[in-house]
Design a protein around this motif. Structure first.
Motif, PDB file in Angstrom:
ATOM      1  N   SER B 298      49.834  39.171  50.535  1.00 30.75           N
ATOM      2  CA  SER B 298      48.835  38.641  49.613  1.00 30.75           C
ATOM      3  C   SER B 298      47.643  38.044  50.377  1.00 30.75           C
ATOM      4  O   SER B 298      46.483  38.296  50.048  1.00 30.75           O
ATOM      5  N   ALA B 301      45.192  40.619  51.627  1.00 24.66           N
ATOM      6  CA  ALA B 301      44.599  41.547  50.657  1.00 24.66           C
ATOM      7  C   ALA B 301      43.080  41.480  50.685  1.00 24.66           C
ATOM      8  O   ALA B 301      42.396  42.434  50.333  1.00 24.66           O
ATOM      9  N   ARG B 302      42.541  40.343  51.120  1.00 23.58           N
ATOM     10  CA  ARG B 302      41.085  40.165  51.081  1.00 23.58           C
ATOM     11  C   ARG B 302      40.346  41.028  52.100  1.00 23.58           C
ATOM     12  O   ARG B 302      39.141  41.200  51.995  1.00 23.58           O
ATOM     13  N   TYR B 303      41.067  41.552  53.074  1.00 26.81           N
ATOM     14  CA  TYR B 303      40.388  42.366  54.091  1.00 26.81           C
ATOM     15  C   TYR B 303      40.326  43.798  53.604  1.00 26.81           C
ATOM     16  O   TYR B 303      41.224  44.597  53.833  1.00 26.81           O
ATOM     17  N   ARG B 307      33.264  43.086  51.556  1.00 26.77           N
ATOM     18  CA  ARG B 307      32.317  41.982  51.692  1.00 26.77           C
ATOM     19  C   ARG B 307      31.962  41.615  53.129  1.00 26.77           C
ATOM     20  O   ARG B 307      30.853  41.189  53.396  1.00 26.77           O
ATOM     21  N   TYR B 308      32.906  41.732  54.050  1.00 31.29           N
ATOM     22  CA  TYR B 308      32.630  41.376  55.439  1.00 31.29           C
ATOM     23  C   TYR B 308      33.543  42.176  56.346  1.00 31.29           C
ATOM     24  O   TYR B 308      34.505  42.790  55.886  1.00 31.29           O
ATOM     25  N   VAL B 318      35.664  53.274  45.988  1.00 29.46           N
ATOM     26  CA  VAL B 318      36.197  51.981  46.406  1.00 29.46           C
ATOM     27  C   VAL B 318      37.653  52.092  46.875  1.00 29.46           C
ATOM     28  O   VAL B 318      38.054  51.438  47.830  1.00 29.46           O
ATOM     29  N   ARG B 319      38.428  52.972  46.236  1.00 26.65           N
ATOM     30  CA  ARG B 319      39.824  53.129  46.663  1.00 26.65           C
ATOM     31  C   ARG B 319      39.879  53.695  48.085  1.00 26.65           C
ATOM     32  O   ARG B 319      40.691  53.283  48.899  1.00 26.65           O
ATOM     33  N   TYR B 322      39.066  51.015  50.579  1.00 29.64           N
ATOM     34  CA  TYR B 322      40.222  50.155  50.846  1.00 29.64           C
ATOM     35  C   TYR B 322      41.186  50.855  51.797  1.00 29.64           C
ATOM     36  O   TYR B 322      41.673  50.277  52.755  1.00 29.64           O
ATOM     37  N   ARG B 326      41.689  49.411  55.516  1.00 30.98           N
ATOM     38  CA  ARG B 326      42.964  48.739  55.786  1.00 30.98           C
ATOM     39  C   ARG B 326      43.879  49.607  56.654  1.00 30.98           C
ATOM     40  O   ARG B 326      44.619  49.096  57.486  1.00 30.98           O
TER      41      ARG B 326
END
Lengths: 476, 462
Positions: B298, B301-303, B307-308, B318-319, B322, B326
């Motif tokens: 969890s 998940a922000r990476y 945004r950065y 977008v998928r 990600y 990641r």
């Protein structure tokens, strides 16, 4: 077999709390700032940032729960709801799951079909809002505005208690009234401070099992609540009557076409992997904190309505009109407390005051004390009702004390018998044939003379007094 | 030291020493940038601060305004935090100089500092070996004498384990003693910033500065900063428990010898030593490797590249963005833990894994309370099952790697303070002994550590 279907609806309502700052950081929660200006490391979910709960948001959430008769739990737990979406910067939303803030409440509302009905509030929990994805700002690109990210929300979940789209809408308006009364939320659907998702199913009348439900989303105005639910209900019935079966899916409402379409399967069916948020200790509320919120809760609409009926001898309908808005209710009571007769004050507020408020954004423009004085002037015979309406409009527009305004406008009724006698003599002198007929027994002409006196006085004569002087002068 | 010229000299000397050990790959900050920043920091440092002019290196998963914060990961390559971690801000307020960012296993996930996107850190005494991890860069820099102290972070032993392997002191404070604000989260309920130091005193005074309440961290206790105890004359009155589960039959003989010697010295210092039992110890590693990955899945998940941090090729939607960000941005150990964590939180598995692990966590914590309730003040155990192992030795055997934290994870699971103190050498390689204290009683733990440090011939073979 037409008409044999029963509709079953439950609502999940998200309400933004009226706080200055966000749920877990100090950023402004205001609506409408330039994109991505009300943000900080916490609400942007930057590496290493941590949430700290906003106490005011918790106060408002507890007040909402108490206002809806919920049991507020002294210990509740923040949980993470995990899913990937560009406007969710942490990759999870801080919400509550297994142990919500409050459960087991209810809200009574006036059903259009069943009289007073009660919706059960299954749970009320606190969470943070996500940001906004703007798909129409740049061609073929999605822009993200994170100003809304972290704005405090409560989610209010009802049981499957509504039997028609109209009932669902009525409940929602009642809920809005309660939340507005307690200053918990602006409840502005157009600005997104109140959002509603509905679970809809249908079943044969008499059936006790629930049918397959769908979730209707994207209902973004009060005006569309009933339409969207009706469209979905009708769609379900049509499918079932055509021998088809329903899929438990999410339907998106489109207000432009007044239709629903299924959400793409790619967009739904998340496993949210809820677990207690390790960044936030369990939310422990003391008895004192909860009791304090109870005392800060104002008298809510239903209670106020009952009290108005009892205390001011108003009809239920009138009381409902007067209590629909807390400011109007307070205003009405202030007028009564300033000495106006309760029934007369109610009539004034429901007609002149509300009409004026409807046309003018600046609200209740005539001070309660002034309206009470104005009502007093009518009661005391200084002003006719018609003249009082003119005075009201003048005071609303330019302010001032009703008596002074009435005098300035020359609307004060003349109750001086000397002056009145002059007008009466003039009138009788100018209508000798009518005087003859009156004296021969045609007494209904008295009203004609009164009208003439009023005309001669340009409305200033006190009609009752004028009648008395006329009767004396015409007496045999 | 309160003279600006001395602070500048200290800054220059620290930079020189860090350059001298460049071969260790312990410091990730480019040397020119480091020199420039140290000089600037020295000229503006607070002369009245208790750490005035002291260079303190900081693990790369702790946010600093001065340098990038990459967490040893490609996914945060070049990321510059717009704010200072509370611990870093407190160091600066005390006049310390942030002496660069140290290498670590990616996001703290690892026990050898081999899982860094920026290359492995070498053991300062034997370049074929690992310095331990995940705070291996901090441990190596301190062990090599480049800085007197460095910040590390722990989720399951990432300060104490490299401290043991490098022959330095490593402290993990009580959960809630030091603010986590600005520590890039791995397993939030286990994470604590810790300190590696040349000596107990160096580590303790840095800990004292960074400890204390922080309104920005809801899990940080509302307490004053830690007060440093005096070095005790003896350990008269201390009851030290030796948990039998930490001394299994197959424990490395040399590690056992080193521990036995340390226990004898503790006795000679006046402590009463008694055997105790922590019956749920056997489940600690399994419990840890459910809870930590669950929280990590969890937290990380922000990476997502939105945004950065860098974006990796193939971001047509977008998928895909990600997936590629990641997939390419995280190393294999991070991906493994994110997968494990996602699995144990999934519906249908939550009860079997995550909930069970939480129940076991409570039992492990209760084990410690039971022992402490029976009059035991502190526990003594080995810090690690072995001295520094060879690079590559455990890289393809995750479970073997995980077991190098077997004696350290329990303090994280129970939220207790613990310290590793060098207690001897095994074929020239350092080995540490661990003291585990009671929650928020770091002062007692440090007293015992002072006495042990003074008594033990740490440079001698055990």
């Amino acid at each position: 077999m037409a008409g044999a279907w029963e509709t079953v609806i439950g609502l999940e309502t998200h309400v933004q709390l009226r706080t200055v700052s966000k749920m877990f950081c100090g950023c402004s929660a205001a609506f409408g700032a330039p994109p991505n200006t009300n943000v900080c490391p916490v609400c942007l979910g930057l590496p290493g940032a941590l949430p700290v709960p906003n106490e005011h948001a918790l106060q408002l959430a507890v007040r909402a729960a108490l206002g809806l008769g919920c049991t507020v739990h002294p210990r509740s737990v923040f949980a993470r709801k995990n899913y990937f979406y560009p406007d969710l910067p942490k990759g999870y939303q801080i919400s509550q799951f297994e142990q919500p803030l409050a459960t087991a409440g209810s809200l009574s509302y006036l059903s259009p079909d069943r009289g007073i009905a009660t919706a059960t509030i299954q749970r009320l929990h606190v969470e943070e809002d996500a940001g906004k994805s703007l798909h129409d700002r740049f061609p073929k690109q999605t822009a993200i505005d994170l100003n809304r990210c972290g704005v405090p929300l409560i989610e209010i979940v009802t049981g499957p208690d509504f039997r028609s789209p109209h009932e669902a809408r009525t409940y929602l308006l009642t809920l809005k009234q309660v939340l507005e009364y307690a200053a918990i939320s602006d409840c502005d659907m157009e600005k997104g401070s109140l959002r509603v998702d509905a679970n809809v199913s249908v079943r044969r009348v008499g059936e006790t099992m629930l049918g397959t439900k769908t979730e209707v989303k994207n209902i973004n105005s009060f005006a569309y609540v009933e339409k969207a639910l009706t469209v979905e209900r009708d769609r379900q019935i049509a499918v079932l009557e055509g021998g088809g079966t329903l899929a438990p899916q999410t339907m998106l409402y489109d207000s432009k076409t007044n239709g629903v379409r299924p959400q793409r399967s790619k967009e739904e069916s998340h496993d949210y992997r809820y677990f207690p948020d390790p960044d936030l200790p369990p939310l422990v509320l003391t008895e004192q904190f909860i009791a304090e919120q109870q005392t800060l809760l104002p008298e809510l609409p239903a209670k106020k309505r009952e009290r108005f009926v009892e205390k001011y001898a108003l009809s239920v309908t009138d009381a409902a009109v007067l209590t629909a808005d807390r400011n109007v209710a307070d205003y009405y009571e202030a007028v009564v407390h300033a000495g106006a007769d309760a029934k007369t004050a109610a009539n004034w507020v429901m007609t002149e005051v509300l009409a004026d408020a409807k046309d003018h954004a600046d609200g209740l423009r005539v001070a309660a004390g002034a309206l009470a004085n104005l009502i007093g002037l009518v009661r005391g015979g200084t002003l006719s009702h018609q003249a009082a309406k003119r005075v009201f409009a003048e005071v609303a527009e330019r302010g001032g004390e009703p008596r002074n305004v009435a005098e300035a406008l020359g609307l004060v009724q003349v109750a001086d018998t000397g002056v009145l006698s002059g007008w009466v003599s003039d009138v009788l002198g100018a209508h000798t044939s009518e005087v003859m007929r009156y004296k021969q027994g045609e007494t209904k002409l008295l009203q004609f003379f009164v009208g003439q006196v009023m005309k001669a006085s340009r409305g200033k004569a006190d009609p009752k007094l004028a009648q008395r002087v006329l009767e004396e002068k015409l007496a045999p | 030291m309160s003279d600006p010229s001395e602070a500048l000299a200290s800054a220059k000397a620290a930079a020189d020493r860090i350059v001298n050990v460049k071969r260790l790959n312990a410091c990730l900050t480019p040397i020119k940038e480091l020199r420039k920043s140290l000089a600037a920091q020295a000229s503006t440092a607070h002369p009245s601060g208790v750490l005035y002019g002291m260079p303190v290196a900081v693990k790369d998963n702790i946010c600093t305004l001065e340098f990038t914060t990459s967490c040893g990961s490609k996914i945060l390559e070049g990321y510059r935090s717009p704010y200072d971690a509370t611990a870093a801000a407190k160091l600066k307020a005390a006049g310390a100089l942030i002496a660069g960012k140290t290498n670590c296993d990616e996001f703290g996930m690892g026990s050898s500092t081999e899982h860094s996107a920026y290359g492995r850190t070498l053991h300062p005494f034997d370049k074929t070996r690992v310095p331990g991890g995940s705070s291996g860069g901090s441990a190596a820099l301190v062990a090599a004498g480049a800085v007197p102290a460095a910040l590390g972070s722990e989720t399951g032993g990432s300060v104490r384990q490299p401290a043991s392997l490098c022959g330095v002191v490593g402290i993990k404070p009580t959960y809630g003693r030091v603010s986590r604000y600005g520590l890039v989260a791995f397993g939030s309920s286990l994470d604590q910033i810790g300190v590696l130091g040349r000596s107990v005193h160096d580590a303790a005074r840095v800990l004292s500065v960074i400890s204390g309440r922080d309104p920005k961290d809801s899990t940080c206790e509302d307490r004053d900063s830690l007060r440093l105890p005096n070095v005790p004359e003896s350990l008269q009155g201390f009851v030290i428990g030796v948990p039998k589960e930490y001394f299994p039959q197959d424990l490395d003989a040399a590690v056992r010898r080193a521990c036995d010697r340390a226990i004898r010295l503790l006795r000679e210092l006046g402590a009463a030593v008694r055997e105790v039992s922590l019956p749920h110890t056997a489940y600690a590693v399994a419990t840890y490797y459910i809870i930590a990955p669950a929280e990590a899945s969890s937290n990380l998940a922000r990476y997502d590249g939105a945004r950065y941090g860098p974006r990796f090729n193939g971001s047509e939607d977008v998928r895909a963005l990600y997936r590629t960000t990641r997939g390419d941005g995280f190393g294999p150990e991070v991906r493994r833990r994110v997968l494990v964590g996602t699995y144990v939180l999934s519906s249908g598995y939550y009860d079997a894994y995550y909930r069970k692990a939480q129940q076991m966590r409570a039992l492990i914590a209760q084990d410690f309370r039971n022992v402490f309730d029976r009059g035991v003040d502190l526990l003594f155990t080995p810090t690690t099952p072995t001295p520094a192992f060879k690079a590559g030795e455990k890289l393809n055997d995750p479970v073997a790697m995980y077991l190098s934290d077997i004696f350290t994870v329990t303090a994280n699971i129970a939220g207790l303070p613990a310290i590793s103190v060098p207690i001897g050498r095994i074929k020239g390689l350092p080995i540490g002994g661990q003291l585990i204290g009671q929650a928020f009683l770091e002062d007692e733990m440090l007293e015992a550590a002072y006495a042990l440090e003074r008594a033990v011939p740490a440079a001698e073979e055990a």
